[in-house]
Motif scaffolding. Structure first.
Motif, PDB file in Angstrom:
ATOM      1  N   ILE A  45       0.847  -1.211   0.000  1.00 32.13           N
ATOM      2  CA  ILE A  45       0.000   0.000   0.000  1.00 32.13           C
ATOM      3  C   ILE A  45       0.878   1.255   0.000  1.00 32.13           C
ATOM      4  CG2 ILE A  45      -1.533   1.379   1.500  1.00 32.13           C
ATOM      5  CD1 ILE A  45      -3.162  -0.680   0.096  1.00 32.13           C
ATOM      6  N   LYS A  46       1.989   1.183   0.739  1.00 29.46           N
ATOM      7  CA  LYS A  46       2.883   2.364   0.781  1.00 29.46           C
ATOM      8  C   LYS A  46       3.459   2.657  -0.602  1.00 29.46           C
ATOM      9  CE  LYS A  46       4.515   2.281   5.508  1.00 29.46           C
ATOM     10  NZ  LYS A  46       5.472   1.476   6.256  1.00 29.46           N
ATOM     11  N   VAL A  47       3.878   1.584  -1.291  1.00 34.18           N
ATOM     12  CA  VAL A  47       4.410   1.768  -2.651  1.00 34.18           C
ATOM     13  C   VAL A  47       3.325   2.385  -3.540  1.00 34.18           C
ATOM     14  CG1 VAL A  47       5.262   0.561  -4.718  1.00 34.18           C
ATOM     15  CG2 VAL A  47       6.045  -0.152  -2.431  1.00 34.18           C
ATOM     16  N   GLU A  48       2.125   1.822  -3.443  1.00 33.78           N
ATOM     17  CA  GLU A  48       1.011   2.320  -4.257  1.00 33.78           C
ATOM     18  C   GLU A  48       0.772   3.809  -3.997  1.00 33.78           C
ATOM     19  OE1 GLU A  48      -3.047   0.157  -4.742  1.00 33.78           O
ATOM     20  OE2 GLU A  48      -3.464   1.898  -3.474  1.00 33.78           O
ATOM     21  N   ARG A  49       0.757   4.172  -2.732  1.00 31.06           N
ATOM     22  CA  ARG A  49       0.513   5.564  -2.331  1.00 31.06           C
ATOM     23  C   ARG A  49       1.567   6.496  -2.931  1.00 31.06           C
ATOM     24  NH1 ARG A  49      -3.099   8.970  -0.868  1.00 31.06           N
ATOM     25  NH2 ARG A  49      -3.821   7.817  -2.642  1.00 31.06           N
ATOM     26  N   GLU A  50       2.817   6.066  -2.793  1.00 29.29           N
ATOM     27  CA  GLU A  50       3.923   6.901  -3.250  1.00 29.29           C
ATOM     28  C   GLU A  50       3.860   7.112  -4.780  1.00 29.29           C
ATOM     29  OE1 GLU A  50       8.588   6.114  -3.624  1.00 29.29           O
ATOM     30  OE2 GLU A  50       7.674   5.291  -1.796  1.00 29.29           O
ATOM     31  N   LEU A  51       3.640   6.008  -5.505  1.00 29.53           N
ATOM     32  CA  LEU A  51       3.613   6.125  -6.967  1.00 29.53           C
ATOM     33  C   LEU A  51       2.352   6.853  -7.443  1.00 29.53           C
ATOM     34  CD1 LEU A  51       5.069   2.655  -8.068  1.00 29.53           C
ATOM     35  CD2 LEU A  51       6.238   4.844  -7.852  1.00 29.53           C
TER      36      LEU A  51
END
Ligand code: 3HC
Ligand code: NAI
Length: 695
Positions: A256-262
């Motif tokens: 989820i963190k990766v998704e948020r960042e991208l």
């Protein structure tokens, strides 16, 4: 229970609570909708009499995604994550009841529900990629947990809308409800879940499919290769892939963190802003001031096409594909037979590729009748002329049509450059005459320029726009002027490209710069593909242009194995030394001192005059709005969507002051081809955007 707010209503049916959202037109996740979900679920779950909750929508569709108009503004009220957490952590099962489309944030909401029920006509998808985005509400982490990474990769990079039956097979939907009876079906399903004491199924905890793909990087590498050509230049597809990779390789919360960042990178970036502009431009383009749903439409049940050549054949196929019978008229039997055979062959090729059945081939060719008798057009509701590009020939045809066609029929021409007012003038019904400018190949290209002449009636325009939609085109309404909108702008680029090669650049330099900018090919590669001898005659050739010389040498493009480029047997192009020498020779003869020309100059010299021409088109009233010009160039010429169209690019990416300054600089250096449009000067002087100026 009652109203939660203006868009959410909570009711009960026995021990099942039903939270109904109603926010037209598409129940997008605006602040009130998010609040409605958050407060509604909270209230229902707090009621000890409630054993399950159904989340359903009124109107034409389930939630169609985040509210795109809110992007870039400061969010208010509960966030989408808050609303999703409320659902996922509810103490009773929440069941999404889907009709219409569950798209983007809408499907992501449904994926936080514990179960999903849909009617057969419903569709689910994560189309964010088409807005230059990725699913930013957990979609990239939850979807692969249900459908597996391969299928998820396909869905997030194409944005496809998957039919409910397919969703059921993939496990994205748990049960289908009877069409038209979604509410009852979903409540019955909810009761079953309660009666059977089924668990609160959380997608985030379903790790089987993602774990099975761990340690197999080839899944992603192969997938990247398979879409590379189609997605050249776009950022979003790659970011979507990285998110699915994270879903496979990292725990849910890390993913989820990766998704948020991208997601944040994309939503604040240039490409997504441009793609969102295009989304709204595609919807605006249909709106014509002075025409609305009350404007009379002419029923079109039978269409006539004159000319079975390149364009006539393709145009006919559009109507047959939509189930509308067509009569094609040719001047002789031989070209007619040839034209009909080409149509059949095209359909058979499509069938070979598996896109239609052989049955469809018969059905569609069966809808197309050929004749050499113009009188066969007497009962057509619309006739489209697609004969040679010659005013006398076209006027002669329109005189005949005026005699033959029934009153009220639309008389259209597919001319690409002739004056439609002049064509209309030979008839006694100029109000019935319109331009329908299809692009080649007409059965493939999405763009249609609907060209309104001086006297064309509103009914004829309204009918033409509706018909365009029916046959799957995107239509822009434009006015009569040389080249209309698309080709008029193209002429600017072609002129500069030809000047640049005399001043010092080579064709492959110009082509490379425009290709890297995102266009499908540069002007010289395009000429080689189309054939350099299009409109060229040996007997008239005086060797005065580079094209004349190349054609005289039989370098007529790809078909002769050589043009501006040399071609091998696989049609792979390489720069030609012969052409280089010819060009240098021309420069010398014309006493042009060749110089080094930077890539930036090539781009600015080719593109800024196009933008400038767009301003002239607007000030002359030949296009309704700037975004219509963007639609023309995106759909007719392959302008990269992630650069929003030439007008958007000029205004929002480059800046109008910069475009104007360069045009002035070029005008000083190279003359009045670069004369700035008055409207461009006005916009810069007054510091106003095109939309502020009413365009
Ligand atoms: N936000 C705001 N407005 C929207 C919207 C949205 N998500 N979707 C549609 N609209 C508006 C349209 O602009 C149009 O407005 P208009 O009538 O003023 O022109 C109106 O709703 C109706 O839309 P259509 O003309 O497109 O109606 P159709 O019935 O032909 O199609 C649809 C309906 C299939 C839902 C289509 O509108 C569509 O594809 N919408 C966009 C779906 C989408 O991309 N969703 C993802 C959004 S991004 C997201 O969710 C991010 C998340 O991951 C965090
Ligand atoms: P084409 O030469 O392939 O076909 C024209 C056909 O019209 C020929 O088959 C000819 O026999 C027939 N024809 C000529 N006079 C006729 C008459 N009096 N009655 C019946 N049939 C007659 O030409 P093409 O390329 O199809 O172009 C047709 C029109 O479409 C032109 O006005 C052209 O400018 C326009 N156009 C062409 C595009 C292209 O890329 N080829 C793109 C957009 C428009």
């Amino acid at each position: 229970m009652g109203n939660i707010n203006d868009v959410a209503d909570l009711s009960t049916e026995g021990e099942i609570a039903v939270l109904t959202l109603n926010s037209p037109p598409v129940n997008a996740l605006s602040a009130p909708v998010r609040e409605g979900i958050f407060e509604g679920i909270k209230k229902a779950a707090a009621d000890s009499a409630v054993k399950a909750i159904v989340l359903i929508c009124d109107g034409r569709t389930f939630i169609a995604g985040a509210d795109i108009t809110e992007f870039g503004k400061k969010p208010t009220g509960p966030s989408l994550f808050d609303a999703q957490d409320m659902i996922e952590n509810a103490s009773v099962p929440v069941i999404a009841a889907i009709h219409g489309t569950a798209l983007g944030g809408g499907l992501e909401v449904a994926l936080t529900c514990h179960y999903r029920v849909a009617v057969p006509s419903a569709k689910c998808g994560l189309p964010e990629v088409n807005l230059g985005l990725l699913p930013g509400a957990g979609g990239t982490q939850r979807l692969p947990r249900i459908v597996g990474p391969e299928k998820a990769l396909e869905m997030v990079t194409t944005g496809q809308h998957v039919p409910a039956k397919k969703c059921l097979e993939m496990g994205l939907v748990d049960e289908l409800a009877e069409e038209g009876k979604l509410r009852e079906g979903a409540i019955a399903f909810a009761k079953k879940v309660v009666a059977e004491n089924r668990p609160l199924k959380k997608v985030r905890e379903m790790n089987g499919k993602v774990e099975a793909a761990r340690g197999k990087p080839e899944i992603f590498e192969n997938f990247r290769k398979s879409i590379a050509r189609k997605t050249r230049g776009f950022l979003a597809p790659e970011y979507n892939i990285q998110c699915i990779e994270a879903a496979v390789n990292k725990p849910f919360d890390e993913g989820i963190k990766v998704e948020r960042e991208l997601f944040t990178k994309l939503v604040t970036g240039e490409q997504s802003a441009a793609q969102r502009h295009v989304f709204f431009a595609e919807r605006q383009v249909w709106k014509v001031p002075g025409i609305d749903k009350d404007t009379k439409r002419i029923p079109i049940e039978k269409v006539g096409i004159i000319g079975a050549g390149t364009m006539g054949g393709g145009i006919s196929m559009n109507f047959a594909n939509a189930g509308i019978p067509v009569t094609i008229v040719e001047r002789d039997q031989a070209p007619l037979d040839k034209g009909l055979a080409t149509i059949r062959k095209n359909y058979e090729n499509t069938a070979k590729k598996g896109r239609i059945s052989m049955d469809d081939v018969e059905k569609r060719t069966g809808l197309i009748q050929g004749t050499t008798d113009m009188k066969a057009l007497a009962d057509c509701d619309l006739v489209i002329e697609a004969v040679f590009e010659n005013m006398d020939v076209k006027q002669d045809i329109f005189r005949q049509l005026d005699e033959i066609c029934k009153p009220g029929a639309i008389l259209a021409t597919n001319t690409s450059a002739l004056d439609i007012d002049e064509i209309a003038s030979v008839t006694k019904r100029p109000e019935a005459v319109i331009g329908l400018h299809f692009f080649s190949p007409a059965n493939v290209m999405r763009l249609l320029e609907v060209v309104r002449a001086d006297k064309t009636s509103k009914e004829v325009i309204a009918t033409s726009m509706d018909l365009a939609k029916k046959i799957g085109k995107i239509a822009a309404l434009v006015g009569v002027c040389p080249g209309f909108v698309g080709n008029r702008i193209l002429a600017q680029r072609q002129r500069e490209a030809n000047k640049l090669i005399l001043e010092g650049a080579m064709p492959w330099d110009v082509d490379r710069v425009l290709y890297d900018f995102g266009l499908p090919m540069g002007p010289f590669a395009m000429s080689d593909l189309a054939g350099l001898d299009l409109g060229w005659r040996k007997e008239n050739s005086k060797g005065e242009t580079i094209r004349d010389v190349l054609c005289e040498m039989d370098r007529r493009g790809q078909k002769t194995g050589a043009g501006f480029y040399d071609y091998d047997e696989n049609r792979k192009a390489t720069p030609s030394k012969i052409v280089e020498d010819i060009i240098k020779d021309f420069s010398e003869k014309k006493q042009i001192q060749r110089r080094d020309i930077s890539d930036q100059e090539i781009l600015e010299r080719c593109v800024y005059p196009m933008i400038n021409e767009g301003f002239k088109i607007l000030e002359e009233g030949k296009a309704i709005r700037a975004s219509d010009i963007d639609i023309v160039w995106i759909n007719g010429y392959g302008w990269p969507v992630y650069r929003g169209g030439p007008m958007y690019y000029g205004e929002k990416i480059v800046g109008l002051d910069k475009v104007l300054a360069k045009m002035q600089e070029f005008q000083k250096a190279h003359g009045d081809d670069f004369e700035p449009a008055a409207l461009l000067e006005k916009a810069v002087k007054e510091g106003k955007s095109l939309s502020e100026l009413g365009y």
